[in-house]
Design a protein around this motif. Structure first.
Motif, PDB file in Angstrom:
ATOM      1  N   SER A  69       2.631 -42.766 -56.039  1.00  0.00           N
ATOM      2  CA  SER A  69       3.870 -42.222 -55.461  1.00  0.00           C
ATOM      3  C   SER A  69       4.333 -40.955 -56.183  1.00  0.00           C
ATOM      4  N   MET A  70       3.733 -40.679 -57.343  1.00  0.00           N
ATOM      5  CA  MET A  70       4.078 -39.450 -58.077  1.00  0.00           C
ATOM      6  C   MET A  70       3.201 -38.275 -57.646  1.00  0.00           C
ATOM      7  N   LEU A  71       2.185 -38.539 -56.805  1.00  0.00           N
ATOM      8  CA  LEU A  71       1.292 -37.468 -56.340  1.00  0.00           C
ATOM      9  C   LEU A  71       1.939 -36.713 -55.183  1.00  0.00           C
ATOM     10  N   ASN A  72       1.310 -35.609 -54.785  1.00  0.00           N
ATOM     11  CA  ASN A  72       1.766 -34.879 -53.606  1.00  0.00           C
ATOM     12  C   ASN A  72       1.067 -35.407 -52.343  1.00  0.00           C
ATOM     13  N   ASN A  73       1.576 -34.985 -51.200  1.00  0.00           N
ATOM     14  CA  ASN A  73       1.164 -35.504 -49.880  1.00  0.00           C
ATOM     15  C   ASN A  73      -0.253 -36.027 -49.693  1.00  0.00           C
ATOM     16  N   GLU A  74      -1.253 -35.137 -49.848  1.00  0.00           N
ATOM     17  CA  GLU A  74      -2.624 -35.503 -49.509  1.00  0.00           C
ATOM     18  C   GLU A  74      -3.404 -36.035 -50.705  1.00  0.00           C
ATOM     19  N   ASP A  75      -2.771 -36.066 -51.869  1.00  0.00           N
ATOM     20  CA  ASP A  75      -3.488 -36.452 -53.087  1.00  0.00           C
ATOM     21  C   ASP A  75      -3.763 -37.956 -53.142  1.00  0.00           C
ATOM     22  N   LYS A  76      -4.825 -38.299 -53.874  1.00  0.00           N
ATOM     23  CA  LYS A  76      -5.211 -39.710 -53.998  1.00  0.00           C
ATOM     24  C   LYS A  76      -5.616 -40.002 -55.432  1.00  0.00           C
ATOM     25  N   LEU A  77      -5.625 -41.272 -55.782  1.00  0.00           N
ATOM     26  CA  LEU A  77      -6.132 -41.624 -57.112  1.00  0.00           C
ATOM     27  C   LEU A  77      -6.957 -42.905 -57.050  1.00  0.00           C
TER      28      LEU A  77
END
Ligand SMILES: [Zn+2]
Length: 322
Positions: A85-93
């Motif tokens: 939830s701390m990433l930006n829109n399209e980012d993944k982890l």
């Protein structure tokens, strides 16, 4: 592994008779999984908390995880979705944990929009409760290995952070990861409670982070509070909402919620994607499938979904394959 499940069930059933369980069950019906993000202490501290009961429940149901495995996977998925939830829109982890225990590898994928999926190598892993009466996550995970987190943040190479497992209980390991790899003083709490029938009774967690320049007194105040308040497992067990968990951690009147987000177990697999994988195996392999079995089946590691392909579908793939 799993031999003492009977004993564990008996203990859990005693808890089942407790009235607080029934009270919480009523509350669950009206509450969906979600996370909240906000700030505390005049914007100096970042706060996130999540309820992940249904999300972890979906993983338990799909993978038939036994209680200790459910706790390990659930704690990891809860942390994953909060970190995501701390990433930006399209980012993944992706979180990968392997401590050499019976569980094997824990793998969790999360994105910025509250979607998370995950699995463990050996879902039917369970041990007797540990010395303090909790699911023995440390024993299942093991303590000889690494926590690796890679973030796809739109760059050519993913950002990869790695730390050794220091506890195996995972909450402490995630705290250590954030401090070491991302250089953010943090506190992570994650907890999962499993019902006698192996379903998930409660799951959730929090992340508290001191942003650069946070006054030392504030950090000390939060540390004092963390020592005083109930454990995350207890708060999760008592059915506290994400907002209530944050209020416990940073204090009444200190919580400023900025965003609320739905949390969901969601996989990215599909029959179409499986088709592409089969096509990529090449014509010789496809020809062999057609002649030997006349059909094929693929299974997704992340969600256990199976996809069936009949002979004519395989023949259509053969035309596309090289
Ligand atoms: Zn899937």
């Amino acid at each position: 592994m799993g031999k003492l499940l009977g004993l564990w069930r008996k203990k859990a059933m005693m808890y089942d008779a407790d009235s607080s369980f029934n009270k919480m069950k009523k509350r669950e019906i009206i509450m969906k999984d979600y996370l909240v993000k906000g700030l505390a202490y005049n914007g100096q501290v970042r706060i996130i908390a999540a309820r992940t009961v249904d999300t972890v429940g979906e993983a338990q149901h799909r993978h038939y995880t036994w209680p200790t495995a459910s706790a390990a996977l659930g704690r990891s998925m809860t942390f994953g979705v909060m970190l995501g939830s701390m990433l930006n829109n399209e980012d993944k982890l992706t979180i990968r944990i392997n401590g050499g225990g019976d569980l094997g590898t824990i793998l969790v994928d999360a994105n910025a929009n509250g979607k998370v999926r995950g699995y463990v190598t050996n879902p039917q892993t369970h041990f007797p409760l540990n010395s303090i009466g909790k699911l023995d996550v440390r024993r299942a995970v093991g303590t000889d290995g690494m926590v690796t987190i890679s973030k796809n943040i739109g760059l050519q190479q993913p950002f990869v952070g790695q730390v050794p497992i220091i506890s195996g209980e995972l909450g402490e390991d995630f705290t250590y990861y954030l401090a070491q790899s991302e250089q953010i003083p943090s506190s992570v709490g994650v907890g999962v409670i499993v019902n006698p029938d192996n379903t998930i009774q409660a799951a959730g967690g929090f992340i508290i982070q001191a942003l650069p320049g946070t006054a030392v007194e504030i950090i000390e105040e939060i540390e004092k509070r963390l020592d005083r308040i109930p454990t995350i497992s207890a708060m999760v067990r008592d059915g506290l909402t994400p907002e209530e968990i944050l209020t416990m951690v940073v204090g009444e009147g200190n919580v400023k919620i900025l965003e609320t987000q739905e949390v969901l177990f969601q996989c990215t697999c599909s029959k179409d994607r499986s088709t592409k994988v089969l096509v990529s195996l090449g014509s010789a392999e496809l020809q062999d499938m057609i002649e030997t079995d006349g059909q094929a089946e693929t299974q997704c590691h992340f969600c256990n979904e199976t996809y069936q392909f009949n002979k004519s579908e395989l023949e259509a793939m053969l035309e596309q394959a090289v």
